[in-house]
Design a protein around this motif. Structure first.
Motif, PDB file in Angstrom:
ATOM      1  N   GLY A 229       0.822  -1.204   0.000  1.00 24.37           N
ATOM      2  CA  GLY A 229       0.000   0.000   0.000  1.00 24.37           C
ATOM      3  C   GLY A 229       0.857   1.255   0.000  1.00 24.37           C
ATOM      4  N   ALA A 230       2.003   1.182   0.664  1.00 23.17           N
ATOM      5  CA  ALA A 230       2.901   2.341   0.694  1.00 23.17           C
ATOM      6  C   ALA A 230       3.812   2.372  -0.532  1.00 23.17           C
TER       7      ALA A 230
ATOM      8  N   ALA B  70       4.354  13.722   5.163  1.00 26.50           N
ATOM      9  CA  ALA B  70       3.613  12.719   5.915  1.00 26.50           C
ATOM     10  C   ALA B  70       3.263  11.578   4.972  1.00 26.50           C
ATOM     11  N   PHE B  71       3.509  10.341   5.409  1.00 29.02           N
ATOM     12  CA  PHE B  71       3.196   9.165   4.592  1.00 29.02           C
ATOM     13  C   PHE B  71       2.117   8.333   5.255  1.00 29.02           C
ATOM     14  N   GLY B  72       1.271   7.770   4.455  1.00 33.73           N
ATOM     15  CA  GLY B  72       0.315   6.786   4.958  1.00 33.73           C
ATOM     16  C   GLY B  72      -0.781   7.368   5.815  1.00 33.73           C
ATOM     17  N   GLY B  73      -1.022   8.652   5.690  1.00 38.17           N
ATOM     18  CA  GLY B  73      -2.081   9.274   6.488  1.00 38.17           C
ATOM     19  C   GLY B  73      -3.450   8.755   6.075  1.00 38.17           C
TER      20      GLY B  73
ATOM     21  N   THR C  29      -6.835   8.383   4.406  1.00 41.82           N
ATOM     22  CA  THR C  29      -7.217   8.807   3.060  1.00 41.82           C
ATOM     23  C   THR C  29      -8.713   8.598   2.897  1.00 41.82           C
TER      24      THR C  29
END
Lengths: 560, 396
Positions: free
Chosen positions: B108-109, B216-219, B221
């Motif tokens: 997913g990332a 910021a990553f993976g916040g 959504t």
């Protein structure tokens, strides 16, 4: 584009998947997302009162002066102590330190050596005081130069009053000078502390006994403070007490302290379990006697400071518990011994201690050369009109009020039952404040709210490791029992700092930065010694409060 | 973090007789993995042991992170990959299962972590022997999956996997059979580092964790974007098919070896196509050779890339053949062999030749040439399968 240059003030939207990055990643800063709006609990820096500070009768900022010692700032540490107690070098030696009983560290490993730290600040942070500006015309007469009188004089002088102390003995200090033996409080230390008061412009007249050399009514003052102490030894109702060889504890200590050569026999019994008894026994030992302390209760009930009992035991002094004298045995007016009865403990009395009850038929005799009575003291108020009783504060006795022009106040051991140096110092300060209010026409201050104390359970122990308390060094027993050298040697700065490191700093921020470290929202910042929470982004997760080792941060509910 | 590192002495190239596990270690070292985080589990442990040795000896300049679980191993790889480092781990069976949540995370990332999974049967009951249920259970996590037949292929696939994964920003798993490959020694050509470096340039992601460019990553959504991000993963998988094919061809040009995404073996004029994956393929080749020599019109299709599934290649090779027999060393309980399902679904709407789904060799039981002959015999002698699942060798 770097996110640093791109700080959108509203969410970025995408019209098509082609415009989107492959993963969920912010293209600008996320500052537009004010996560503070999620918060229902607000962390606030809300310092609380350490239990040591609260336990100190003088109200010393113990946590504060220890923090200064940690930074090596001894003069400032002493200065802070002197806000509430003029004699840290004295209380640093002789205080019964209720603070250490309340120290939260006690439940973790051992309480901090607070008294030894106070002595370090008092001795090594010593510096002369300037005479305060005399702002007020009023003159105050203080009767008695014991700790209460000195303390009152000090705090009044700081407020700008002219103060004169009248002392009946030829040297000042009261009980500090003649009640406490040299090996606990060297005269040099006392003189050094007293010199500070002289430097402040306080006038000291020695050898003036009020009621004898000068009458109370003759005192030229706008207010009078009576701090005459409790100097009369209590008597026991014993046949034969008038015999040669029977002494009173305080009187005995006074004679020794004033350099008199007191001849004791070999076998000396001291009756009592308080500090005077301990002092008398240890002094008797130093004079070559073989003392035995006889107390009617057990060691657990002894009112003496535990360290004093410990030191007496160390020095080889004998103790006989659960025994009381019933008769003094004499031959031709000379003490030969005493008859005692064994006691047992019954139900608690009004002091909460179990009442000693004689055991019938358990009497025994003991040959003695001296018997020293140390069963308590009371004030000598013979200079006052008959029937006047003193309580701390303004004295309202109508006879006295009529006789005097000036308002009269009382404090210290003469007016309270506390009987300790620090309580006398505290009493002197309270009375100084009362005198000031009276002279300035100020109202009694409103009683503040009960302070929030930090209980042990609120300390986050994850941040502390058990470490033994740094004990001050003491003179070895053989080196002390034949002389009056000071037994406790105090702490070096290094030892003091090592010990100061153990302080939990309960409820008081010491800038450990844990809150900054743990804040997942990077919402906490520090400006010098002050922390700031950015409530725009603080989600109120409470991690800062949880990870604060010392319960400085409180969580309060947001208003709905 | 992502800065290039130099091998001190470098991994010596040349021909070496090594196990499948060591072949994987050589592959990861030659790919210049920069962060290796792993937790030991039989039969994988030797892979990371040798990598740890390489690190200790300075042959490989990588950060070797010891962790307390496979979940943490993958989490560490995700973190490493997020800052732009080339990350590697290896595991098996329960270890892979424990990683499950993190497998979704890596995909997913969009982080190109490479993982070697040594196929080991899932417990309980405890088994250390091979079957494919561990890796096939991770089918839908968004990972590229390669199934390897030989030690050489395992080494080469590590290198190819990085190439493909980094091109399409998806993680990749290479899979090898426990013991049949992991602990069996074969001659392996260890390629020259310089050549590998030419094939596999340093990883330079467009987005990464970077103090100089914080993001910021993976916040969280919203539905308004989540859907598109899923769509993009599928598109990346589709792109991966072409990229993998191209990567294999380029590999072949440089190193002289290629494997294809599927490999047809003697399928010309075949009336029956056997479909295999993993080490069964090698055994099947022998059987096909023997039967061809006897005049039987049988051939073989080796499935190498499982995700993305090479649907059109499968169609290209299998359409027109009268019967198909699939050997599955796995079982999707309640339905059947997983490769059989995949092949079936690829052929649906495109002519539907009879397909025989065989389950064999679970928990490491041998799939012998005789068993494969039996399978072919069955398929040849039946017009259609009598059962949806044909169990080979069940003691009844």
């Amino acid at each position: 584009m770097s996110t640093k240059e791109f700080a959108p003030d509203r969410p970025i939207t995408f019209a098509a998947e082609r415009e989107m990055p492959p993963m969920a990643v912010s293209l600008g800063t996320t500052l537009a997302n004010k996560t503070g709006s999620w918060r229902y609990l607000r962390p606030v820096y809300d310092e609380k009162k350490p239990p040591c500070n609260h336990a100190c009768p003088a109200g010393n900022d113990i946590r504060g002066f220890i923090a200064l010692i940690l930074k090596g700032r001894l003069a400032e540490a002493r200065e802070l102590l002197c806000e509430t107690n003029p004699f840290p070098a004295i209380t640093g030696r002789v205080c019964h330190h209720p603070c250490e009983l309340e120290c939260n560290r006690r439940e973790f490993d051992e309480p901090l050596s607070i008294r030894a730290l106070e002595r370090l600040a008092g001795d090594k942070g010593y510096k002369a005081l300037r005479a305060p500006h005399k702002r007020h015309e009023e003159r105050i007469a203080v009767v008695g130069s014991g700790p209460a009188g000195l303390s009152c004089a000090y705090f009044l002088a700081r407020r700008g009053y002219h103060v004169t102390i009248l002392e009946s003995e030829r040297e000042p200090g009261g009980m500090l000078r003649w009640g406490i033996p040299e090996y606990r409080l060297p005269k040099g230390v006392l003189d050094r502390e007293l010199a500070l008061l002289k430097g402040m412009g306080i006038e000291l007249k020695v050898g003036v006994r009020v009621g004898q050399d000068v009458r109370l009514e003759e005192l030229d003052a706008d207010a009078i403070f009576l701090a005459v102490g409790a100097t009369k030894g209590l008597e026991l109702d014993l046949p034969g007490l008038e015999a040669e060889g029977v002494l009173h504890g305080l009187e005995f200590l006074k004679r020794v302290n004033f350099g008199e050569r007191v001849e004791l026999g070999e076998r000396v019994a001291i009756i009592g379990g308080g500090n005077t008894a301990m002092d008398a026994a240890r002094v008797a030992l130093r004079l070559g006697a073989k003392p035995i302390v006889i107390y009617r209760r057990t060691r657990a009930e002894m009112p003496a400071i535990p360290e004093e009992v410990e030191a007496a035991l160390e020095e080889g002094i004998e103790f006989l518990f659960l025994a009381a004298p019933i008769e003094v045995l004499t031959t031709d007016g000379q003490l030969k011994g005493a008859r005692f009865t064994r006691m047992e403990l019954g139900p608690p009395d009004e002091t909460g201690r179990r009442r000693p009850i004689p055991i019938k038929g358990s009497e025994f005799e003991m040959e003695l050369d001296n018997l020293i009575l140390a069963v308590g003291e009371r004030p000598d108020l013979s200079f006052l009109p008959e029937g006047v009783e003193l309580k701390e504060g303004r004295v309202n006795d109508p006879v006295l009020v009529r006789a005097l022009k000036a308002p009269i106040f009382a404090g210290g051991d003469a007016a309270t039952e506390a009987g300790t140096v620090v309580d006398a110092i505290a009493s002197g300060r309270r009375v100084a404040e009362a005198i000031d209010r009276h002279l300035r026409g100020l109202p009694e201050p409103a009683k503040g709210e009960e302070p929030v104390l930090v209980p042990f359970a609120r300390i986050n122990l994850d941040y502390f490791e058990p470490r033994p308390r740094v004990q001050g060094r003491t003179l070895a027993v053989p080196e002390r029992v034949t002389n009056f050298r000071e037994v406790e040697l105090g702490l070096s700065l290094e030892e003091g700092q090592l010990e100061a490191e153990r302080c939990f700093s309960c409820g008081v921020c010491n800038q450990c930065d844990n809150c900054i470290t743990y804040c997942p929202d990077v919402a906490i910042s520090r400006h010098d010694d002050e922390y700031e929470v950015d409530y725009d982004y603080c989600k109120g997760c409470g991690i800062c409060a949880q990870e604060c080792p010392r319960w400085v941060i409180s969580l309060v509910e947001e208003e709905k | 973090m992502a800065a290039e590192v130099e091998l001190k002495a470098g991994i010596p190239s040349g021909r070496k007789v090594i196990t499948g596990n060591y072949a994987v270690s050589y592959g990861a070292a030659l790919a210049r993995a920069q962060v290796i985080a792993a937790y030991p589990i039989t039969p994988q442990t030797q892979i990371v042991e040798l990598l740890a040795d390489f690190c200790a000896e300075g042959l490989l300049q990588a950060k070797f992170i010891k962790v307390e679980s496979e979940h943490s191993a993958m989490a560490a790889c995700i973190g490493a990959s997020a800052v732009g480092a080339r990350a590697f781990t290896a595991t098996s069976a329960q270890g892979l299962a424990l990683m499950h949540e993190m497998l979704h995370w890596a995909a997913g990332a969009r982080l190109p972590v490479v993982l070697a999974n040594v196929n080991r049967a899932m417990g309980p009951p405890w088994s250390i022997w091979t079957d494919q249920n561990d890796s096939l259970s991770q089918r839908d996590t968004g990972w590229i999956q390669y199934y390897c037949e030989s030690n050489q292929e395992a080494l080469d696939t590590v290198i190819q996997a990085y190439k493909v994964a980094e091109r399409v920003s998806l993680p990749a798993m290479l899979v090898l059979d426990a013991f049949f490959l992991s602990h069996t020694s074969e001659p392996v050509e260890i390629p020259e580092q310089g050549l590998v470096d030419r094939y596999l340039p340093p990883y330079r992601p467009k987005y990464k964790l970077d103090l100089a460019d914080p993001r910021a990553f993976g916040g969280i959504t919203m539905p308004s974007e989540y859907f598109e991000l899923r769509y993009k993963i599928q598109k990346a998988m589709e792109e991966a098919l072409a990229v993998a094919e191209e990567a294999d061809l380029e590999f072949k040009r440089l190193f002289g070896r290629g494997y294809g995404l599927v490999e047809p073996y003697r399928l010309e004029g075949a009336e029956l196509a056997l479909v295999t994956s993993g080490t069964v393929t090698s055994t099947a080749r022998l059987v096909i050779d023997r039967l061809r020599a006897e005049g039987e019109k049988v051939g073989l299709l080796k499935a190498r890339l499982f995700r993305p599934f090479p649907t059109s290649l499968v169609r290209e090779h299998l359409l027109g053949i009268l019967k198909i027999a699939v050997i599955d060393r796995n079982i999707s309980f309640g339905h059947g062999g997983i490769f059989a399902q995949e092949i079936k679904s690829a052929l649906y709407n495109h002519g539907q030749p009879p397909l025989f789904g065989f389950i064999a060799g679970l928990g490491g039981r041998d799939i012998t040439p005789e068993l494969i002959e039996e399978i072919i015999e069955y398929a040849l002698s039946h017009d259609r399968p009598e059962e949806e699942i044909i169990w080979m060798g069940v003691k009844r």
